[in-house]
Design a protein around this motif. Structure first.
Motif, PDB file in Angstrom:
ATOM      1  N   LEU A 105      57.865  14.291  38.373  1.00 25.43           N
ATOM      2  CA  LEU A 105      56.543  14.915  38.397  1.00 25.43           C
ATOM      3  C   LEU A 105      56.610  16.352  37.865  1.00 25.43           C
ATOM      4  O   LEU A 105      55.775  16.762  37.057  1.00 25.43           O
ATOM      5  CB  LEU A 105      55.953  14.906  39.812  1.00 25.43           C
ATOM      6  N   ILE A 106      57.604  17.092  38.318  1.00 27.06           N
ATOM      7  CA  ILE A 106      57.767  18.476  37.858  1.00 27.06           C
ATOM      8  C   ILE A 106      58.003  18.504  36.351  1.00 27.06           C
ATOM      9  O   ILE A 106      57.337  19.237  35.620  1.00 27.06           O
ATOM     10  CB  ILE A 106      58.928  19.181  38.595  1.00 27.06           C
ATOM     11  N   TYR A 107      58.932  17.687  35.892  1.00 29.71           N
ATOM     12  CA  TYR A 107      59.286  17.697  34.471  1.00 29.71           C
ATOM     13  C   TYR A 107      58.114  17.250  33.607  1.00 29.71           C
ATOM     14  O   TYR A 107      57.836  17.842  32.563  1.00 29.71           O
ATOM     15  CB  TYR A 107      60.513  16.815  34.225  1.00 29.71           C
ATOM     16  N   LYS A 108      57.406  16.214  34.045  1.00 28.32           N
ATOM     17  CA  LYS A 108      56.260  15.695  33.285  1.00 28.32           C
ATOM     18  C   LYS A 108      55.182  16.762  33.121  1.00 28.32           C
ATOM     19  O   LYS A 108      54.523  16.838  32.084  1.00 28.32           O
ATOM     20  CB  LYS A 108      55.692  14.470  34.010  1.00 28.32           C
ATOM     21  N   ASN A 109      55.008  17.612  34.128  1.00 27.52           N
ATOM     22  CA  ASN A 109      53.977  18.646  34.097  1.00 27.52           C
ATOM     23  C   ASN A 109      54.477  19.984  33.556  1.00 27.52           C
ATOM     24  O   ASN A 109      53.709  20.930  33.435  1.00 27.52           O
ATOM     25  CB  ASN A 109      53.382  18.838  35.486  1.00 27.52           C
ATOM     26  N   MET A 110      55.763  20.050  33.261  1.00 29.19           N
ATOM     27  CA  MET A 110      56.352  21.287  32.746  1.00 29.19           C
ATOM     28  C   MET A 110      55.845  21.538  31.321  1.00 29.19           C
ATOM     29  O   MET A 110      55.782  20.609  30.522  1.00 29.19           O
ATOM     30  CB  MET A 110      57.881  21.124  32.738  1.00 29.19           C
ATOM     31  N   PRO A 111      55.484  22.773  31.003  1.00 33.34           N
ATOM     32  CA  PRO A 111      55.079  23.081  29.623  1.00 33.34           C
ATOM     33  C   PRO A 111      56.180  22.668  28.640  1.00 33.34           C
ATOM     34  O   PRO A 111      57.367  22.814  28.929  1.00 33.34           O
ATOM     35  CB  PRO A 111      54.887  24.596  29.634  1.00 33.34           C
ATOM     36  N   GLN A 112      55.776  22.156  27.488  1.00 32.18           N
ATOM     37  CA  GLN A 112      56.742  21.665  26.499  1.00 32.18           C
ATOM     38  C   GLN A 112      57.760  22.717  26.086  1.00 32.18           C
ATOM     39  O   GLN A 112      58.925  22.404  25.882  1.00 32.18           O
ATOM     40  CB  GLN A 112      56.025  21.120  25.274  1.00 32.18           C
ATOM     41  N   GLN A 113      57.311  23.948  25.956  1.00 37.71           N
ATOM     42  CA  GLN A 113      58.244  25.021  25.579  1.00 37.71           C
ATOM     43  C   GLN A 113      59.354  25.155  26.624  1.00 37.71           C
ATOM     44  O   GLN A 113      60.514  25.332  26.278  1.00 37.71           O
ATOM     45  CB  GLN A 113      57.491  26.346  25.415  1.00 37.71           C
ATOM     46  N   PHE A 114      58.993  25.055  27.907  1.00 38.68           N
ATOM     47  CA  PHE A 114      59.991  25.143  28.969  1.00 38.68           C
ATOM     48  C   PHE A 114      60.907  23.922  28.953  1.00 38.68           C
ATOM     49  O   PHE A 114      62.114  24.039  29.178  1.00 38.68           O
ATOM     50  CB  PHE A 114      59.319  25.290  30.334  1.00 38.68           C
ATOM     51  N   GLN A 115      60.351  22.736  28.685  1.00 39.26           N
ATOM     52  CA  GLN A 115      61.185  21.537  28.586  1.00 39.26           C
ATOM     53  C   GLN A 115      62.230  21.724  27.486  1.00 39.26           C
ATOM     54  O   GLN A 115      63.407  21.421  27.678  1.00 39.26           O
ATOM     55  CB  GLN A 115      60.335  20.311  28.250  1.00 39.26           C
ATOM     56  N   LYS A 116      61.777  22.222  26.351  1.00 38.60           N
ATOM     57  CA  LYS A 116      62.665  22.415  25.201  1.00 38.60           C
ATOM     58  C   LYS A 116      63.786  23.398  25.542  1.00 38.60           C
ATOM     59  O   LYS A 116      64.965  23.134  25.268  1.00 38.60           O
ATOM     60  CB  LYS A 116      61.841  22.926  24.017  1.00 38.60           C
ATOM     61  N   GLU A 120      67.827  22.493  26.037  1.00 40.24           N
ATOM     62  CA  GLU A 120      68.821  23.207  25.231  1.00 40.24           C
ATOM     63  C   GLU A 120      69.865  23.879  26.128  1.00 40.24           C
ATOM     64  O   GLU A 120      71.063  23.852  25.819  1.00 40.24           O
ATOM     65  CB  GLU A 120      68.135  24.244  24.338  1.00 40.24           C
ATOM     66  N   GLN A 121      69.427  24.452  27.241  1.00 35.23           N
ATOM     67  CA  GLN A 121      70.367  25.069  28.178  1.00 35.23           C
ATOM     68  C   GLN A 121      71.316  24.022  28.757  1.00 35.23           C
ATOM     69  O   GLN A 121      72.527  24.261  28.848  1.00 35.23           O
ATOM     70  CB  GLN A 121      69.613  25.773  29.311  1.00 35.23           C
ATOM     71  N   VAL A 122      70.788  22.863  29.133  1.00 36.35           N
ATOM     72  CA  VAL A 122      71.626  21.787  29.684  1.00 36.35           C
ATOM     73  C   VAL A 122      72.657  21.355  28.648  1.00 36.35           C
ATOM     74  O   VAL A 122      73.840  21.197  28.960  1.00 36.35           O
ATOM     75  CB  VAL A 122      70.751  20.596  30.147  1.00 36.35           C
ATOM     76  N   LYS A 123      72.201  21.188  27.419  1.00 36.21           N
ATOM     77  CA  LYS A 123      73.096  20.782  26.334  1.00 36.21           C
ATOM     78  C   LYS A 123      74.197  21.817  26.114  1.00 36.21           C
ATOM     79  O   LYS A 123      75.377  21.476  25.995  1.00 36.21           O
ATOM     80  CB  LYS A 123      72.272  20.582  25.059  1.00 36.21           C
ATOM     81  N   GLN A 124      73.829  23.092  26.082  1.00 37.58           N
ATOM     82  CA  GLN A 124      74.818  24.155  25.893  1.00 37.58           C
ATOM     83  C   GLN A 124      75.807  24.204  27.055  1.00 37.58           C
ATOM     84  O   GLN A 124      77.007  24.384  26.846  1.00 37.58           O
ATOM     85  CB  GLN A 124      74.120  25.506  25.742  1.00 37.58           C
ATOM     86  N   ASP A 125      75.298  24.031  28.276  1.00 35.84           N
ATOM     87  CA  ASP A 125      76.176  24.032  29.456  1.00 35.84           C
ATOM     88  C   ASP A 125      77.173  22.878  29.395  1.00 35.84           C
ATOM     89  O   ASP A 125      78.351  23.055  29.711  1.00 35.84           O
ATOM     90  CB  ASP A 125      75.366  23.954  30.745  1.00 35.84           C
ATOM     91  N   GLU A 126      76.686  21.710  28.995  1.00 36.93           N
ATOM     92  CA  GLU A 126      77.580  20.553  28.891  1.00 36.93           C
ATOM     93  C   GLU A 126      78.686  20.819  27.885  1.00 36.93           C
ATOM     94  O   GLU A 126      79.849  20.522  28.143  1.00 36.93           O
ATOM     95  CB  GLU A 126      76.788  19.297  28.509  1.00 36.93           C
ATOM     96  N   LEU A 127      78.335  21.389  26.734  1.00 34.93           N
ATOM     97  CA  LEU A 127      79.338  21.704  25.722  1.00 34.93           C
ATOM     98  C   LEU A 127      80.309  22.758  26.232  1.00 34.93           C
ATOM     99  O   LEU A 127      81.522  22.637  26.073  1.00 34.93           O
ATOM    100  CB  LEU A 127      78.668  22.190  24.433  1.00 34.93           C
ATOM    101  N   PHE A 128      79.793  23.796  26.853  1.00 33.70           N
ATOM    102  CA  PHE A 128      80.628  24.883  27.350  1.00 33.70           C
ATOM    103  C   PHE A 128      81.584  24.406  28.429  1.00 33.70           C
ATOM    104  O   PHE A 128      82.782  24.658  28.371  1.00 33.70           O
ATOM    105  CB  PHE A 128      79.772  26.029  27.881  1.00 33.70           C
ATOM    106  N   PHE A 129      81.043  23.708  29.424  1.00 38.75           N
ATOM    107  CA  PHE A 129      81.885  23.286  30.531  1.00 38.75           C
ATOM    108  C   PHE A 129      82.864  22.196  30.135  1.00 38.75           C
ATOM    109  O   PHE A 129      83.950  22.094  30.700  1.00 38.75           O
ATOM    110  CB  PHE A 129      81.041  22.885  31.746  1.00 38.75           C
ATOM    111  N   LYS A 130      82.511  21.386  29.149  1.00 36.67           N
ATOM    112  CA  LYS A 130      83.462  20.387  28.650  1.00 36.67           C
ATOM    113  C   LYS A 130      84.630  21.089  27.987  1.00 36.67           C
ATOM    114  O   LYS A 130      85.776  20.730  28.200  1.00 36.67           O
ATOM    115  CB  LYS A 130      82.762  19.457  27.655  1.00 36.67           C
ATOM    116  N   LYS A 131      84.334  22.132  27.206  1.00 37.15           N
ATOM    117  CA  LYS A 131      85.399  22.882  26.532  1.00 37.15           C
ATOM    118  C   LYS A 131      86.276  23.622  27.546  1.00 37.15           C
ATOM    119  O   LYS A 131      87.488  23.670  27.394  1.00 37.15           O
ATOM    120  CB  LYS A 131      84.813  23.890  25.543  1.00 37.15           C
ATOM    121  N   VAL A 132      85.644  24.161  28.592  1.00 36.90           N
ATOM    122  CA  VAL A 132      86.396  24.895  29.611  1.00 36.90           C
ATOM    123  C   VAL A 132      87.339  23.968  30.356  1.00 36.90           C
ATOM    124  O   VAL A 132      88.468  24.328  30.674  1.00 36.90           O
ATOM    125  CB  VAL A 132      85.430  25.606  30.592  1.00 36.90           C
TER     126      VAL A 132
END
Length: 134
Positions: A105-116, A120-132
């Motif tokens: 519900l929160i995500y569905k109602n989240m403004p698209q800019q915030f979703q984007k 992107e933050q989740v993706k960057q974190d996954e890459l960073f923590f995988k490398k670490v």
């Protein structure tokens, strides 16, 4: 039809806006603004959203996120950076403390800019923590 351009929101206007849209935090916002601590104010709004979520007030959380989007869209660079690096960054902790239905519900109602930005933050974190951890 003429379009009227809204001037960029500065810290002082942001504080007043947040007092209106987070009335239960007005005293805390006033105290933190007297210390010129906008980052602390943003963190206070996150803590408030977490409390609302724990009280199963998911629709209110979704509305409060939308009010922050207006500030992001109209804020100066400093305000945008704070919202990206504190407010949107907190969505992962909101996701963790919510059940699947609440988060959807929160995500569905989240403004698209915030979703984007969030994705992107989740993706960057996954890459960073995988490398670490590699």
């Amino acid at each position: 039809m003429m379009s009227v351009e809204i001037p960029t929101v500065n810290n002082k206007v942001a504080v007043e806006y947040l007092k209106v849209f987070y009335p239960s935090l007005k005293n805390e916002i006033t105290q933190l603004s007297s210390q010129d601590n906008l980052a602390g104010i943003i963190q206070a709004t996150i803590n408030y959203l977490k409390t609302l979520l724990q009280e199963s007030k998911t629709s209110i959380v979704a509305r409060k996120i939308k009010t922050m989007e207006w500030l992001y869209r109209n804020g100066n660079t400093y305000i945008k950076d704070l919202i990206e690096n504190i407010f949107i960054r907190s969505f992962e902790s909101l996701r963790r403390i919510s059940d699947r239905q609440q988060w959807n519900l929160i995500y569905k109602n989240m403004p698209q800019q915030f979703q984007k930005i969030y994705l992107e933050q989740v993706k960057q974190d996954e890459l960073f923590f995988k490398k670490v951890h590699d």
